[in-house]
Each structure stands twice: as C-alpha cells, then as structure tokens.
Design a protein around this motif. Structure first.
Motif, PDB file in Angstrom:
ATOM      1  N   GLU A  72       0.832  -1.208   0.000  1.00 27.39           N
ATOM      2  CA  GLU A  72       0.000   0.000   0.000  1.00 27.39           C
ATOM      3  C   GLU A  72       0.866   1.257   0.000  1.00 27.39           C
ATOM      4  O   GLU A  72       0.445   2.298  -0.488  1.00 27.39           O
ATOM      5  CB  GLU A  72      -0.912   0.006   1.230  1.00 27.39           C
ATOM      6  N   ARG A  73       2.077   1.131   0.554  1.00 27.57           N
ATOM      7  CA  ARG A  73       2.982   2.283   0.620  1.00 27.57           C
ATOM      8  C   ARG A  73       4.288   1.915  -0.076  1.00 27.57           C
ATOM      9  O   ARG A  73       5.259   1.506   0.565  1.00 27.57           O
ATOM     10  CB  ARG A  73       3.230   2.649   2.075  1.00 27.57           C
ATOM     11  N   PRO A  74       4.349   2.052  -1.392  1.00 24.45           N
ATOM     12  CA  PRO A  74       5.549   1.637  -2.128  1.00 24.45           C
ATOM     13  C   PRO A  74       6.794   2.436  -1.747  1.00 24.45           C
ATOM     14  O   PRO A  74       7.906   1.959  -1.922  1.00 24.45           O
ATOM     15  CB  PRO A  74       5.173   1.853  -3.591  1.00 24.45           C
ATOM     16  N   GLU A  75       6.617   3.639  -1.193  1.00 24.58           N
ATOM     17  CA  GLU A  75       7.803   4.398  -0.785  1.00 24.58           C
ATOM     18  C   GLU A  75       8.531   3.701   0.362  1.00 24.58           C
ATOM     19  O   GLU A  75       9.753   3.767   0.465  1.00 24.58           O
ATOM     20  CB  GLU A  75       7.441   5.846  -0.411  1.00 24.58           C
ATOM     21  N   MET A  76       7.783   2.979   1.199  1.00 22.29           N
ATOM     22  CA  MET A  76       8.422   2.220   2.281  1.00 22.29           C
ATOM     23  C   MET A  76       9.248   1.070   1.713  1.00 22.29           C
ATOM     24  O   MET A  76      10.337   0.783   2.183  1.00 22.29           O
ATOM     25  CB  MET A  76       7.370   1.674   3.251  1.00 22.29           C
ATOM     26  N   ALA A  95      10.657   1.071  -1.194  1.00 23.24           N
ATOM     27  CA  ALA A  95      11.835   1.679  -1.798  1.00 23.24           C
ATOM     28  C   ALA A  95      12.865   2.040  -0.728  1.00 23.24           C
ATOM     29  O   ALA A  95      14.077   1.868  -0.934  1.00 23.24           O
ATOM     30  CB  ALA A  95      11.434   2.923  -2.585  1.00 23.24           C
ATOM     31  N   ILE A  96      12.416   2.514   0.420  1.00 24.11           N
ATOM     32  CA  ILE A  96      13.338   2.868   1.502  1.00 24.11           C
ATOM     33  C   ILE A  96      14.039   1.624   2.041  1.00 24.11           C
ATOM     34  O   ILE A  96      15.247   1.632   2.286  1.00 24.11           O
ATOM     35  CB  ILE A  96      12.587   3.623   2.625  1.00 24.11           C
ATOM     36  N   VAL A  97      13.299   0.543   2.207  1.00 26.63           N
ATOM     37  CA  VAL A  97      13.897  -0.703   2.691  1.00 26.63           C
ATOM     38  C   VAL A  97      14.921  -1.218   1.683  1.00 26.63           C
ATOM     39  O   VAL A  97      16.025  -1.628   2.050  1.00 26.63           O
ATOM     40  CB  VAL A  97      12.799  -1.757   2.971  1.00 26.63           C
ATOM     41  N   ALA A  98      14.583  -1.181   0.408  1.00 26.37           N
ATOM     42  CA  ALA A  98      15.513  -1.629  -0.627  1.00 26.37           C
ATOM     43  C   ALA A  98      16.757  -0.749  -0.642  1.00 26.37           C
ATOM     44  O   ALA A  98      17.890  -1.252  -0.760  1.00 26.37           O
ATOM     45  CB  ALA A  98      14.831  -1.619  -1.989  1.00 26.37           C
ATOM     46  N   PHE A  99      16.598   0.550  -0.505  1.00 24.94           N
ATOM     47  CA  PHE A  99      17.735   1.470  -0.484  1.00 24.94           C
ATOM     48  C   PHE A  99      18.639   1.198   0.719  1.00 24.94           C
ATOM     49  O   PHE A  99      19.864   1.195   0.599  1.00 24.94           O
ATOM     50  CB  PHE A  99      17.241   2.920  -0.464  1.00 24.94           C
ATOM     51  N   ALA A 100      18.029   0.953   1.880  1.00 29.13           N
ATOM     52  CA  ALA A 100      18.817   0.663   3.083  1.00 29.13           C
ATOM     53  C   ALA A 100      19.630  -0.619   2.909  1.00 29.13           C
ATOM     54  O   ALA A 100      20.786  -0.686   3.328  1.00 29.13           O
ATOM     55  CB  ALA A 100      17.897   0.555   4.295  1.00 29.13           C
ATOM     56  N   LEU A 101      19.044  -1.623   2.268  1.00 28.23           N
ATOM     57  CA  LEU A 101      19.774  -2.860   2.011  1.00 28.23           C
ATOM     58  C   LEU A 101      20.945  -2.633   1.067  1.00 28.23           C
ATOM     59  O   LEU A 101      22.040  -3.169   1.267  1.00 28.23           O
ATOM     60  CB  LEU A 101      18.838  -3.923   1.444  1.00 28.23           C
ATOM     61  N   VAL A 102      20.735  -1.844   0.038  1.00 28.61           N
ATOM     62  CA  VAL A 102      21.818  -1.548  -0.909  1.00 28.61           C
ATOM     63  C   VAL A 102      22.948  -0.793  -0.217  1.00 28.61           C
ATOM     64  O   VAL A 102      24.124  -1.101  -0.410  1.00 28.61           O
ATOM     65  CB  VAL A 102      21.273  -0.757  -2.127  1.00 28.61           C
ATOM     66  N   VAL A 103      22.611   0.192   0.609  1.00 25.39           N
ATOM     67  CA  VAL A 103      23.638   0.955   1.327  1.00 25.39           C
ATOM     68  C   VAL A 103      24.420   0.050   2.273  1.00 25.39           C
ATOM     69  O   VAL A 103      25.648   0.131   2.349  1.00 25.39           O
ATOM     70  CB  VAL A 103      22.998   2.145   2.084  1.00 25.39           C
ATOM     71  N   ALA A 104      23.730  -0.827   2.992  1.00 23.08           N
ATOM     72  CA  ALA A 104      24.407  -1.739   3.921  1.00 23.08           C
ATOM     73  C   ALA A 104      25.351  -2.675   3.176  1.00 23.08           C
ATOM     74  O   ALA A 104      26.489  -2.906   3.599  1.00 23.08           O
ATOM     75  CB  ALA A 104      23.389  -2.528   4.727  1.00 23.08           C
ATOM     76  N   CYS A 105      24.902  -3.207   2.040  1.00 23.66           N
ATOM     77  CA  CYS A 105      25.756  -4.094   1.248  1.00 23.66           C
ATOM     78  C   CYS A 105      26.945  -3.332   0.678  1.00 23.66           C
ATOM     79  O   CYS A 105      28.075  -3.844   0.654  1.00 23.66           O
ATOM     80  CB  CYS A 105      24.951  -4.753   0.128  1.00 23.66           C
TER      81      CYS A 105
END
Length: 158
Positions: free
Chosen positions: A73-77, A79-89
């Motif tokens: 329902e909230r695709p921005e969330m 996107a934020i989770v995916a971005f956080a995973l990319v930054v951590a990796c």
C-alpha cells in the motif's frame, strides 16, 4: 399376564422387584457412565495437534501477508527498505575492499596471514636486506613489501 410387554414396565417396577435386594436397588442415574476421556477407543480420533499446527502456521502466514499488504500500500516504504539494504551491502563491500587493497599498509599480523607465515617468522625476516624479494615470492599478488615505521608498506612496482 403372559402378554405383558417390556414397555408396560416402569423404572420403579424394576427397582422394586422381589428378586433384587433392597440395598442394590438404586436409581438409574447412579450408574457411572463412561466419559470420552475414560475410553479413548470410543471417542472420535484425536487431531487437535494437527489442527493447532495448521492454525498457527496459517496465523503466521496471515501476519506476514498483512505486513506485505501494508508495504504494498505504501511503495515508498518498500523503496526505503531496498535502499537501506543496498547501502548496507555497499558499506560492507567497501570495508572488504579496504582490507584487500594491497596499496594500504598492513600490520604484522595481517601481512603474516597474507603471506601464509607466522608472525614470528615475519618478525625475523623484516630486518633482513632481502625482505622485499622474500615477501614478493610469498605474496599471492606478487607484491614486494618493506618495513617502515612499525608498518609493512607495499613497494610500488615499476
């Protein structure tokens, strides 16, 4: 009299029969009846553990489905989770590359591990004049090392 049927008798007639003694005459409700827990053979097959397990797994799946639905329902969330995973990796990758970068000075323990020798062996060879050629032969990337200011520095290859 011979035509009396069983249905003509009442429970009180049975209890006061001349054959039965008075002490044994008791109302029919006093006779113990078997319960379901006393006779497992007569009860229905027990499957509450199967039902409970399927119910708990379905409940867990329902919870995850609710979480997924809320994220969708909230695709921005998402996107934020995916971005956080990319930054951590990416951060982990940079740290790993810094450790593996042969141009960086290394401590004695790290160089000994890289060369596949003990720290004691490295400590003996570091002051010898042929240390650079010796370390170059043992280094997996063929890098020559020198010992300066308590650190092992890679020599620039010409």
């Amino acid at each position: 009299m011979t035509e009396n049927l069983v249905s003509d008798f009442s429970p009180s007639d049975i209890g006061s029969s001349p054959i039965a003694p008075e002490s044994t005459a008791s109302p029919p409700a006093a006779i113990p009846q078997p319960t379901k827990t006393e006779s497992p053979l007569l009860s229905e097959p027990q499957t509450p553990s199967v039902a409970t397990a399927s119910t708990s797994s379905e409940t867990g799946q329902d919870e995850w489905q609710e979480i997924l639905d809320k994220l969708m329902e909230r695709p921005e969330m998402l996107a934020i989770v995916a971005f956080a995973l990319v930054v951590a990796c990416w951060d982990a990758y940079i740290d790993w590359m810094m450790e593996a970068d042969p141009a960086q000075p290394l401590s004695g323990r790290k160089l000994a591990h890289r060369l596949g020798v003990t720290y004691k062996t490295l400590d003996r060879y570091k002051s010898r004049p042929n240390f650079s050629s010796w370390s170059q032969e043992l280094d997996p990337d063929g890098i020559a090392w020198s010992y300066e200011n308590s650190r092992f520095i890679p020599k620039a290859s010409l």
